[in-house]
Design a protein around this motif. Sequence first.
Motif, PDB file in Angstrom:
ATOM      1  N   GLU A   1      33.297  47.502  39.590  1.00 41.37           N
ATOM      2  CA  GLU A   1      34.188  47.711  40.738  1.00 41.37           C
ATOM      3  C   GLU A   1      35.633  47.895  40.271  1.00 41.37           C
ATOM      4  O   GLU A   1      36.351  48.759  40.777  1.00 41.37           O
ATOM      5  CB  GLU A   1      34.093  46.532  41.702  1.00 41.37           C
ATOM      6  CG  GLU A   1      32.811  46.492  42.485  1.00 41.37           C
ATOM      7  CD  GLU A   1      32.707  45.249  43.360  1.00 41.37           C
ATOM      8  OE1 GLU A   1      33.755  44.676  43.713  1.00 41.37           O
ATOM      9  OE2 GLU A   1      31.576  44.872  43.687  1.00 41.37           O
ATOM     10  N   THR A   2      36.045  47.092  39.311  1.00 44.02           N
ATOM     11  CA  THR A   2      37.403  47.203  38.781  1.00 44.02           C
ATOM     12  C   THR A   2      37.593  48.552  38.110  1.00 44.02           C
ATOM     13  O   THR A   2      38.624  49.214  38.292  1.00 44.02           O
ATOM     14  CB  THR A   2      37.681  46.059  37.778  1.00 44.02           C
ATOM     15  OG1 THR A   2      37.460  44.816  38.447  1.00 44.02           O
ATOM     16  CG2 THR A   2      39.098  46.121  37.254  1.00 44.02           C
ATOM     17  N   GLN A   3      36.601  48.986  37.352  1.00 48.68           N
ATOM     18  CA  GLN A   3      36.668  50.296  36.691  1.00 48.68           C
ATOM     19  C   GLN A   3      36.792  51.400  37.734  1.00 48.68           C
ATOM     20  O   GLN A   3      37.577  52.336  37.571  1.00 48.68           O
ATOM     21  CB  GLN A   3      35.424  50.497  35.836  1.00 48.68           C
ATOM     22  CG  GLN A   3      35.391  51.816  35.114  1.00 48.68           C
ATOM     23  CD  GLN A   3      34.076  52.018  34.376  1.00 48.68           C
ATOM     24  OE1 GLN A   3      33.121  51.276  34.550  1.00 48.68           O
ATOM     25  NE2 GLN A   3      34.030  53.042  33.547  1.00 48.68           N
ATOM     26  N   MET A   4      36.018  51.306  38.815  1.00 44.57           N
ATOM     27  CA  MET A   4      36.087  52.321  39.879  1.00 44.57           C
ATOM     28  C   MET A   4      37.466  52.308  40.555  1.00 44.57           C
ATOM     29  O   MET A   4      38.022  53.366  40.849  1.00 44.57           O
ATOM     30  CB  MET A   4      34.983  52.089  40.917  1.00 44.57           C
ATOM     31  CG  MET A   4      33.579  52.313  40.366  1.00 44.57           C
ATOM     32  SD  MET A   4      33.347  53.914  39.554  1.00 44.57           S
ATOM     33  CE  MET A   4      33.574  55.015  40.926  1.00 44.57           C
TER      34      MET A   4
ATOM     35  N   MET B   1      40.214  51.481  39.165  1.00 51.05           N
ATOM     36  CA  MET B   1      41.135  52.110  38.211  1.00 51.05           C
ATOM     37  C   MET B   1      40.994  53.630  38.282  1.00 51.05           C
ATOM     38  O   MET B   1      41.982  54.349  38.304  1.00 51.05           O
ATOM     39  CB  MET B   1      40.858  51.625  36.784  1.00 51.05           C
ATOM     40  CG  MET B   1      41.330  50.250  36.475  1.00 51.05           C
ATOM     41  SD  MET B   1      40.889  49.840  34.744  1.00 51.05           S
ATOM     42  CE  MET B   1      41.603  48.226  34.613  1.00 51.05           C
ATOM     43  N   ALA B   2      39.751  54.092  38.312  1.00 53.77           N
ATOM     44  CA  ALA B   2      39.499  55.537  38.347  1.00 53.77           C
ATOM     45  C   ALA B   2      40.055  56.166  39.617  1.00 53.77           C
ATOM     46  O   ALA B   2      40.529  57.304  39.602  1.00 53.77           O
ATOM     47  CB  ALA B   2      38.003  55.810  38.225  1.00 53.77           C
ATOM     48  N   GLU B   3      39.999  55.434  40.718  1.00 48.87           N
ATOM     49  CA  GLU B   3      40.488  55.949  41.992  1.00 48.87           C
ATOM     50  C   GLU B   3      41.977  55.707  42.195  1.00 48.87           C
ATOM     51  O   GLU B   3      42.537  56.093  43.215  1.00 48.87           O
ATOM     52  CB  GLU B   3      39.695  55.306  43.139  1.00 48.87           C
ATOM     53  CG  GLU B   3      38.235  55.706  43.143  1.00 48.87           C
ATOM     54  CD  GLU B   3      37.402  54.900  44.126  1.00 48.87           C
ATOM     55  OE1 GLU B   3      37.969  54.065  44.869  1.00 48.87           O
ATOM     56  OE2 GLU B   3      36.176  55.096  44.153  1.00 48.87           O
ATOM     57  N   GLY B   4      42.616  55.055  41.227  1.00 49.60           N
ATOM     58  CA  GLY B   4      44.050  54.836  41.310  1.00 49.60           C
ATOM     59  C   GLY B   4      44.452  53.679  42.208  1.00 49.60           C
ATOM     60  O   GLY B   4      45.629  53.511  42.516  1.00 49.60           O
ATOM     61  N   LYS B   5      43.496  52.878  42.650  1.00 53.42           N
ATOM     62  CA  LYS B   5      43.811  51.731  43.500  1.00 53.42           C
ATOM     63  C   LYS B   5      44.544  50.650  42.721  1.00 53.42           C
ATOM     64  O   LYS B   5      45.343  49.908  43.274  1.00 53.42           O
ATOM     65  CB  LYS B   5      42.541  51.153  44.113  1.00 53.42           C
ATOM     66  CG  LYS B   5      41.876  52.067  45.132  1.00 53.42           C
ATOM     67  CD  LYS B   5      40.610  51.449  45.683  1.00 53.42           C
ATOM     68  CE  LYS B   5      39.903  52.400  46.630  1.00 53.42           C
ATOM     69  NZ  LYS B   5      38.607  51.850  47.080  1.00 53.42           N
ATOM     70  N   ILE B   6      44.204  50.540  41.442  1.00 52.25           N
ATOM     71  CA  ILE B   6      44.920  49.633  40.543  1.00 52.25           C
ATOM     72  C   ILE B   6      45.265  50.402  39.286  1.00 52.25           C
ATOM     73  O   ILE B   6      44.612  51.393  38.957  1.00 52.25           O
ATOM     74  CB  ILE B   6      44.100  48.359  40.209  1.00 52.25           C
ATOM     75  CG1 ILE B   6      42.765  48.711  39.580  1.00 52.25           C
ATOM     76  CG2 ILE B   6      43.906  47.504  41.430  1.00 52.25           C
ATOM     77  CD1 ILE B   6      41.964  47.498  39.140  1.00 52.25           C
ATOM     78  N   SER B   7      46.295  49.945  38.595  1.00 52.97           N
ATOM     79  CA  SER B   7      46.747  50.684  37.418  1.00 52.97           C
ATOM     80  C   SER B   7      45.749  50.550  36.275  1.00 52.97           C
ATOM     81  O   SER B   7      45.100  49.524  36.116  1.00 52.97           O
ATOM     82  CB  SER B   7      48.122  50.181  36.965  1.00 52.97           C
ATOM     83  OG  SER B   7      48.041  48.848  36.517  1.00 52.97           O
TER      84      SER B   7
END
Length: 192
Positions: free
Chosen positions: A114-117, A119-125
């Motif tokens: 989920e964290t990787q996704m 990051m990929a979607e730009g929700k977190i840096s």
Amino acid sequence: MSLHQAKAKNRRSKVELLPADIKAQLNEMLRDGRMQQIEIVEAINQLIESKGLPEDQQLSKSGLNRYAKRMEDIGQRIRQAREVAEVWTAKLGNAPVSDLGKILQEGIRALAFETQMDMAEGKISADPKSLNQMALLCQRIEAAAMSSHKREKEMRQLFASEAAEVAEKVASQQGLTAEGVAALKREILGIA
């Protein structure tokens, strides 16, 4: 985030700076729940004053409220984690510890995904430090899985060996031939 906000976030609160004995009393008062926060502030500030600590170390109502809220949030997360553990423990019954470990590993894998996704979607840096930590987390999860698998295999072998010894003893006492005892032992050990 401004420079001022960053400094404020990294600065330790007055509660965190309290001497250990006063902080322990503060935590006990919060856990007990019999006193209102204003009463706790007054009692703690009297303790601070009686110890001869500087006046600027005294607590404010808002500072105590922030600390109490943070402790309640942490307590809530701990209670939720315990509830989840109780549900899964009840569901699994007397499952081996390795099964519980597998559930935890899968949970961490899902969280990492989920964290990787995000990051990929730009929700977190997706800064290099975060990516490095994610890679390290994945490596540790897989190492834990391998270690659990190895430990589980060793436990099965130990159990089979003990069961084979008991079976050999009982079979011999019951008059089974040496060849029959050896065949039984091979079956239990998985050598057949």
